[in-house]
Write a protein that holds these residues in place. Structure first.
Motif, PDB file in Angstrom:
ATOM      1  N   ILE A  47      11.440  -2.312 -14.309  1.00  0.00           N
ATOM      2  CA  ILE A  47      12.545  -3.195 -13.415  1.00  0.00           C
ATOM      3  C   ILE A  47      13.019  -4.394 -14.030  1.00  0.00           C
ATOM      4  O   ILE A  47      14.175  -4.715 -14.212  1.00  0.00           O
ATOM      5  N   PRO A  86       5.174  -4.300  -2.874  1.00  0.00           N
ATOM      6  CA  PRO A  86       6.585  -3.896  -2.414  1.00  0.00           C
ATOM      7  C   PRO A  86       6.506  -3.613  -0.762  1.00  0.00           C
ATOM      8  O   PRO A  86       7.539  -3.510  -0.196  1.00  0.00           O
ATOM      9  N   SER A 116       7.280   3.360  -3.189  1.00  0.00           N
ATOM     10  CA  SER A 116       8.177   2.045  -2.906  1.00  0.00           C
ATOM     11  C   SER A 116       8.922   2.134  -4.114  1.00  0.00           C
ATOM     12  O   SER A 116       8.957   2.922  -5.087  1.00  0.00           O
ATOM     13  N   TYR A 117       9.666   0.976  -4.205  1.00  0.00           N
ATOM     14  CA  TYR A 117      10.812   0.715  -5.517  1.00  0.00           C
ATOM     15  C   TYR A 117       9.726   0.523  -6.640  1.00  0.00           C
ATOM     16  O   TYR A 117      10.590   0.854  -7.906  1.00  0.00           O
ATOM     17  N   LEU A 118       8.589   0.326  -6.944  1.00  0.00           N
ATOM     18  CA  LEU A 118       7.938   0.387  -8.067  1.00  0.00           C
ATOM     19  C   LEU A 118       7.921   1.501  -8.701  1.00  0.00           C
ATOM     20  O   LEU A 118       7.632   1.523 -10.033  1.00  0.00           O
ATOM     21  N   LYS A 143      14.841  -8.777 -11.044  1.00  0.00           N
ATOM     22  CA  LYS A 143      16.023  -8.418 -11.799  1.00  0.00           C
ATOM     23  C   LYS A 143      16.806  -9.752 -12.114  1.00  0.00           C
ATOM     24  O   LYS A 143      17.162  -9.960 -13.261  1.00  0.00           O
ATOM     25  N   CYS A 192       7.398  -3.238 -14.751  1.00  0.00           N
ATOM     26  CA  CYS A 192       7.533  -2.398 -13.673  1.00  0.00           C
ATOM     27  C   CYS A 192       8.606  -1.436 -13.956  1.00  0.00           C
ATOM     28  O   CYS A 192       9.312  -0.677 -13.241  1.00  0.00           O
ATOM     29  N   GLU A 239      12.190  -6.667  -5.865  1.00  0.00           N
ATOM     30  CA  GLU A 239      13.052  -6.027  -6.729  1.00  0.00           C
ATOM     31  C   GLU A 239      14.051  -6.592  -7.234  1.00  0.00           C
ATOM     32  O   GLU A 239      14.354  -6.802  -8.462  1.00  0.00           O
ATOM     33  N   GLN A 240      15.055  -6.883  -6.144  1.00  0.00           N
ATOM     34  CA  GLN A 240      16.380  -7.826  -7.097  1.00  0.00           C
ATOM     35  C   GLN A 240      15.716  -9.227  -7.353  1.00  0.00           C
ATOM     36  O   GLN A 240      16.614  -9.526  -8.474  1.00  0.00           O
TER      37      GLN A 240
END
Length: 310
Positions: free
Chosen positions: A83, A20, A216-218, A31, A81, A27-28
């Motif tokens: 996510i 990250p 981070s986003y994780l 997804k 994750c 992240e996106q």
């Protein structure tokens, strides 16, 4: 030294690196990729149902065509994750387990995803699905498994069941479980440049890097929860009373100590626990049993473990 196929697959995995700090855009992308591969077409010879519990928890049931249910269940929780969603590769990974146990079915939790949904939503969903499964299957006929964040969630669910004095499954297995939300294991630094999936081959894992990683986003999936809570970070739990366990981890993954912590805690608690680590391998490498001999060898050991439980 990894096999030729292993080295090639590591190279391909590094191209999709989700560190990250180096790749905040992933992240996106994760997804989008999970949506692309979330089709519900079953493998030939199997039937697939997309279902919901009475409380609205989504899950999938995979069974062999024209085979009567025996009441045997493998309850699997996928990684990603928190996510990435439930994709077809997890069905492909679990499908052969139906052949190990005549009449067995695979139940796969399709939990809500981060960052829109955070702890304890996924844990509550996992427990809700366990409740639904045990309306028709006895716990002694259930095996629980999970990889990465799914391993985190499966362990948290089992710890919660144990702490509430509820009956546990007959056994459990975990592939590179993510168990330490503080990222405190030595393997985070030792394997930072070696880990093709989460690491950075040119980076250095110091305290500043650790702080950036855990912020981070994780790690958004934990919300405001205490990172050291045993239901958030099962690495810090006691495993007294757990059923037989089997754990897998790659020798080059940053999360190696996440697995070793659970193994050592379980062993200290007198649990019948096995550990399989493959030198040079990466996070959740067992999932790629059709691509690398290292994965195939570990997958065979997992199937033997499952067979022994039934």
């Amino acid at each position: 030294m990894s096999s030729v196929r292993g080295e090639f697959f590591k190279m391909m995995t590094r191209m999709q690196n989700i560190n990250p700090i180096a790749h905040p855009e992933m992240e996106q992308k994760m997804k989008r990729m999970s949506q692309k591969y979330s089709h519900t077409k079953p493998k030939k010879g199997y039937t697939l149902e997309c279902l919901c519990t009475k409380s609205g928890t989504k899950y999938q049931r995979l069974r062999r065509e024209n085979v009567k249910s025996s009441g045997k269940v493998i309850y699997y929780i996928h990684g990603g994750c928190y996510i990435s969603g439930l994709t077809y590769n997890y069905r492909d990974f679990c499908a052969p387990f139906c052949d190990l146990i005549n009449g067995a079915e695979i139940i796969m939790l399709d939990y809500k995803l981060s960052p829109e949904y955070k702890y304890p939503i996924q844990l509550n969903e996992a427990l809700d699905l366990w409740k639904a499964i045990t309306t028709y299957a006895m716990p002694e006929n259930i095996i629980v498994g999970g990889d990465s964040s799914g391993g985190n969630l499966a362990l948290a669910m089992l710890l919660k069941l144990r702490d509430e004095n509820r009956e546990l499954p007959c056994g459990c297995f975990f592939l590179s479980p993510w168990t330490d939300m503080t990222a405190s294991g030595k393997s985070y630094a030792l394997n930072y440049q070696k880990d093709v999936e989460i690491g950075d081959k040119k980076g250095v894992f110091d305290e500043a890097t650790r702080n950036k990683l855990v912020d981070s986003y994780l790690f958004e999936c934990i919300g405001d929860a205490d990172r050291t809570s045993l239901y958030v970070s099962p690495a810090f739990a006691d495993y007294s009373g757990f059923p037989p366990m089997m754990l897998f981890a790659g020798g080059h993954e940053m999360l190696l100590d996440d697995t070793l912590a659970v193994y050592n805690k379980a062993k200290s608690a007198g649990v019948n626990v096995r550990l399989e680590t493959q030198p040079g391998m990466f996070h959740s490498y067992v999932l790629y049993q059709n691509h690398m001999p290292e994965s195939k060898a570990s997958y065979q050991k997992l199937k033997t473990f499952i067979k022994e439980l039934t």
